[in-house]
Design a protein around this motif. Structure first.
Motif, mmCIF file in Angstrom:
data_model
loop_
_atom_site.group_PDB
_atom_site.id
_atom_site.type_symbol
_atom_site.label_atom_id
_atom_site.label_comp_id
_atom_site.label_asym_id
_atom_site.label_seq_id
_atom_site.Cartn_x
_atom_site.Cartn_y
_atom_site.Cartn_z
ATOM 1 N N ARG A 128 24.091 72.681 7.731
ATOM 2 C CA ARG A 128 24.992 73.485 8.567
ATOM 3 C C ARG A 128 25.605 74.637 7.780
ATOM 4 O O ARG A 128 25.713 75.747 8.279
ATOM 5 N N SER A 129 25.988 74.396 6.535
ATOM 6 C CA SER A 129 26.570 75.470 5.732
ATOM 7 C C SER A 129 25.518 76.483 5.298
ATOM 8 O O SER A 129 25.816 77.655 5.130
ATOM 9 N N VAL A 130 24.280 76.034 5.140
ATOM 10 C CA VAL A 130 23.202 76.953 4.762
ATOM 11 C C VAL A 130 22.831 77.862 5.934
ATOM 12 O O VAL A 130 22.561 79.042 5.762
ATOM 13 N N LEU A 131 22.832 77.305 7.138
ATOM 14 C CA LEU A 131 22.429 78.068 8.299
ATOM 15 C C LEU A 131 23.552 78.930 8.875
ATOM 16 O O LEU A 131 23.307 79.737 9.752
ATOM 17 N N GLY A 132 24.768 78.762 8.361
ATOM 18 C CA GLY A 132 25.883 79.571 8.827
ATOM 19 C C GLY A 132 25.706 81.030 8.451
ATOM 20 O O GLY A 132 24.877 81.410 7.631
#
Length: 117
Positions: A105-109
């Motif tokens: 989730r943090s990578v795709l943000g």
């Protein structure tokens, strides 16, 4: 693999991506001995992650036309391009965060690609 904080964690992160391969592999065996392939095998012949196994079995048994093989190949090629772009985004955004576990989730943000020091 770039989301894993240790090499040992990479295998457990890769397992969910291998499940469709197992499903397609075992489903292709049902089409080998059958006179007509099941609808599951026919559908899996167009799903990009299982198409190389299932469509090749359907082609070998003579259950599909040449244009169906072409459609399956085009869908698979388009998915390869999209998956490579997705993997490059994940790799670029997570490779600079070595030493800590990175959540997808943090990578795709839409935030910055690397944490600020």
């Amino acid at each position: 693999g770039s989301l894993a904080s240790r090499v040992e964690d990479a295998q457990s992160l890769a397992f969910p991506m291998q499940i469709p391969l197992f499903v397609g592999y075992f489903a292709s065996f049902t089409a080998i001995g059958a006179t007509t392939p099941s609808s599951l095998v026919t559908v899996l012949a167009y799903v990009p992650f299982t198409a190389p196994m299932d469509m090749s079995v359907l082609t070998a048994t003579g259950s599909v036309a040449w244009w169906q093989v072409g459609v399956s190949m085009l869908i698979t090629l388009a998915t390869i391009v999209l998956a490579a772009r997705f993997a490059s985004v994940v790799f670029q955004r997570s490779i600079l965060r070595i030493g800590q576990r990175v959540r997808l989730r943090s990578v795709l943000g839409r935030g910055p690609s690397a944490p600020r020091s």
